[in-house]
Design an enzyme around this catalytic site. Sequence first.
Site, PDB file in Angstrom:
ATOM      1  N   ASP A 241      -8.217 -40.690  31.462  1.00 50.54           N
ATOM      2  CA  ASP A 241      -7.574 -40.154  30.260  1.00 50.54           C
ATOM      3  C   ASP A 241      -8.670 -39.711  29.278  1.00 50.54           C
ATOM      4  O   ASP A 241      -9.613 -40.473  29.015  1.00 50.54           O
ATOM      5  CB  ASP A 241      -6.689 -41.245  29.636  1.00 50.54           C
ATOM      6  CG  ASP A 241      -5.797 -40.686  28.550  1.00 50.54           C
ATOM      7  OD1 ASP A 241      -4.626 -40.391  28.843  1.00 50.54           O
ATOM      8  OD2 ASP A 241      -6.300 -40.525  27.410  1.00 50.54           O
ATOM      9  N   ASN A 249      -7.344 -31.397  19.458  1.00 50.77           N
ATOM     10  CA  ASN A 249      -6.293 -30.403  19.189  1.00 50.77           C
ATOM     11  C   ASN A 249      -6.138 -30.164  17.687  1.00 50.77           C
ATOM     12  O   ASN A 249      -6.063 -29.020  17.229  1.00 50.77           O
ATOM     13  CB  ASN A 249      -4.951 -30.885  19.736  1.00 50.77           C
ATOM     14  CG  ASN A 249      -4.708 -30.409  21.159  1.00 50.77           C
ATOM     15  OD1 ASN A 249      -5.345 -29.462  21.611  1.00 50.77           O
ATOM     16  ND2 ASN A 249      -3.786 -31.054  21.850  1.00 50.77           N
ATOM     17  N   ASP A 258      -7.222 -26.878  25.295  1.00 46.86           N
ATOM     18  CA  ASP A 258      -7.069 -26.325  26.663  1.00 46.86           C
ATOM     19  C   ASP A 258      -8.431 -26.144  27.322  1.00 46.86           C
ATOM     20  O   ASP A 258      -8.614 -26.445  28.506  1.00 46.86           O
ATOM     21  CB  ASP A 258      -6.362 -24.967  26.601  1.00 46.86           C
ATOM     22  CG  ASP A 258      -4.868 -25.119  26.346  1.00 46.86           C
ATOM     23  OD1 ASP A 258      -4.406 -26.276  26.311  1.00 46.86           O
ATOM     24  OD2 ASP A 258      -4.190 -24.089  26.167  1.00 46.86           O
ATOM     25  N   GLU A 284      -3.287 -34.962  28.952  1.00 45.62           N
ATOM     26  CA  GLU A 284      -4.753 -35.057  29.069  1.00 45.62           C
ATOM     27  C   GLU A 284      -5.127 -36.198  30.022  1.00 45.62           C
ATOM     28  O   GLU A 284      -6.178 -36.800  29.938  1.00 45.62           O
ATOM     29  CB  GLU A 284      -5.387 -35.185  27.694  1.00 45.62           C
ATOM     30  CG  GLU A 284      -5.319 -36.401  26.858  1.00 45.62           C
ATOM     31  CD  GLU A 284      -4.117 -37.341  26.848  1.00 45.62           C
ATOM     32  OE1 GLU A 284      -3.054 -37.047  27.437  1.00 45.62           O
ATOM     33  OE2 GLU A 284      -4.269 -38.399  26.244  1.00 45.62           O
TER      34      GLU A 284
HETATM   35  N1  LIG Z   1      -4.385 -28.404  24.216  1.00 45.93           N
HETATM   36  C1  LIG Z   1      -3.552 -29.109  24.948  1.00 45.93           C
HETATM   37  N2  LIG Z   1      -3.098 -30.309  24.506  1.00 45.93           N
HETATM   38  C2  LIG Z   1      -2.271 -31.022  25.258  1.00 45.93           C
HETATM   39  C3  LIG Z   1      -1.829 -30.552  26.508  1.00 45.93           C
HETATM   40  N3  LIG Z   1      -1.022 -31.488  27.034  1.00 45.93           N
HETATM   41  C4  LIG Z   1      -0.938 -32.498  26.126  1.00 45.93           C
HETATM   42  N4  LIG Z   1      -1.713 -32.230  25.075  1.00 45.93           N
HETATM   43  C5  LIG Z   1      -1.926 -33.038  23.891  1.00 45.93           C
HETATM   44  O1  LIG Z   1      -2.691 -34.163  24.213  1.00 45.93           O
HETATM   45  C6  LIG Z   1      -2.490 -35.099  23.175  1.00 45.93           C
HETATM   46  C7  LIG Z   1      -2.484 -36.485  23.723  1.00 45.93           C
HETATM   47  O2  LIG Z   1      -2.531 -37.359  22.627  1.00 45.93           O
HETATM   48  P1  LIG Z   1      -2.409 -38.920  22.748  1.00 45.93           P
HETATM   49  O3  LIG Z   1      -1.449 -39.272  23.841  1.00 45.93           O
HETATM   50  O4  LIG Z   1      -2.102 -39.455  21.393  1.00 45.93           O
HETATM   51  O5  LIG Z   1      -3.789 -39.387  23.249  1.00 45.93           O
HETATM   52  P2  LIG Z   1      -5.236 -39.263  22.624  1.00 45.93           P
HETATM   53  O6  LIG Z   1      -5.249 -38.540  21.350  1.00 45.93           O
HETATM   54  O7  LIG Z   1      -6.121 -38.713  23.690  1.00 45.93           O
HETATM   55  O8  LIG Z   1      -5.584 -40.727  22.380  1.00 45.93           O
HETATM   56  P3  LIG Z   1      -6.101 -41.772  23.422  1.00 45.93           P
HETATM   57  O9  LIG Z   1      -5.536 -41.420  24.718  1.00 45.93           O
HETATM   58  O10 LIG Z   1      -5.543 -43.075  22.924  1.00 45.93           O
HETATM   59  O11 LIG Z   1      -7.565 -41.721  23.397  1.00 45.93           O
HETATM   60  C8  LIG Z   1      -1.182 -34.699  22.474  1.00 45.93           C
HETATM   61  O12 LIG Z   1      -1.468 -34.255  21.182  1.00 45.93           O
HETATM   62  C9  LIG Z   1      -0.651 -33.571  23.295  1.00 45.93           C
HETATM   63  O13 LIG Z   1      -0.020 -32.572  22.505  1.00 45.93           O
HETATM   64  C10 LIG Z   1      -2.303 -29.267  26.947  1.00 45.93           C
HETATM   65  O14 LIG Z   1      -1.966 -28.784  28.022  1.00 45.93           O
HETATM   66  N5  LIG Z   1      -3.143 -28.615  26.133  1.00 45.93           N
END
Ligand SMILES: Nc1nc2c(ncn2[C@@H]2O[C@H](COP(=O)(O)OP(=O)(O)OP(=O)(O)O)[C@@H](O)[C@H]2O)c(=O)[nH]1
Length: 368
Positions: A241, A249, A258, A284
């Site tokens: 992860d 983002n 992305d 992610e």
């Molecule tokens: N740019 C982009 N963002 C994505 C995609 N899929 C998911 N996300 C974003 O990935 C983010 C995941 O956030 P969280 O689940 O809070 O995880 P995190 O911020 O990495 O926090 P931790 O996992 O705890 O380190 C969300 O804001 C989603 O909108 C994608 O295909 N592209």
Amino acid sequence: MTHNAIQRLLLKRFALAAGTYALVLLLLWLAFFTGHYDAPLTSVAIGSALVVTSQAILFAVFYSGCNLRFADPSLTEAQVLLGLGWQTWLIAHLDEARGAFLVFYVLILLFGLFHLSRRSFVRCALLVFFSFSTITLWEGYHFQLPDPAMAVLQVCVLFIVLVWLVLYARYVQASRQRMRQRRFALQAHQDTLRGMMRQLEDLVATDELTGLFNRRHFLRLASRELNAMEAGVVHGLALIDLDHFKRINDLHGHAAGDQVLQAFAGVATACLRDSDVLARYGGEEFVVLLPDCDADSLISCCERLRIAFTDVELIGLNVRNLSLSAGMTLLELGDDLDDALQRADQALYRAKRDGRNRCAAAWENVDA
Ligand SMILES: Nc1nc2c(ncn2[C@@H]2O[C@H](COP(=O)(O)OP(=O)(O)OP(=O)(O)O)[C@@H](O)[C@H]2O)c(=O)[nH]1
């Protein structure tokens, strides 16, 4: 059709021709004993022996596969010409019984109906007509024709039958040509469809953004690996992860996020073996299956990946402190994939909880 199948077919066709020769020889001897064949016994015997020899040679050619060296391995034209030669020799020695034996000219030409080109077929038909006409003219010139009017009638009938056969052969060959073209067109359509199917399969199995396998395809591949697992073999599984991805983002925009996901895919692919299965598990989160891999190899692979990702430089983006966390587990014979994924997820949770940017192993049961 394979070479062997074609050769078997040609041998069967040859057997049919040889059988017909045997029957005609029988009729020849019948004509001889009933006084319709005008030649001494030795001539009939030598002629019959030569016919048998010619067929034996042809059989040897087919049986040894020598026929495959020719442009037309069926040797149809050679067989038809040989048949016409023997038939003309037979006809030349017959008296009024000649008319009955004329039918064999048709039989020989029918043998070449499907395999001779239009030109060859016309050539053979002309040969038949001129051979028979020459015999008739020769005997007429030497007053040897028992019934000249009947002979003229035979020439006319033969002419009409030959013209009909040539026209029919043209029709049959045109139909075959059409069918062949249709078959080619159908084959081309099938190839296109097969290509489209492959493209569709790729689309269904691939994550559009990263080009990696998607979750569904990963689960299918991993289940297959698990089912094919042998005793004593261990596979490694890791859930990965990206850390604080939401922040990337939020600070740099979705497009930058992305780009980070794509960068991870590139780095991870470069770090792994061809036999390893890497997929985007969702958002992610990524998953990797390392077939035939012990605990040490799994740890060193995940660490290598983690460090490589922290060193990633993104073109045109000022994203700093990239890192990832991984949860690792080992799969053994009889293991359940869902259970293993859950173990890896729990280990990943620990890695996050302990400060991120690290790899945690499910077998290190620190919470216990
Ligand atoms: N740019 C982009 N963002 C994505 C995609 N899929 C998911 N996300 C974003 O990935 C983010 C995941 O956030 P969280 O689940 O809070 O995880 P995190 O911020 O990495 O926090 P931790 O996992 O705890 O380190 C969300 O804001 C989603 O909108 C994608 O295909 N592209």
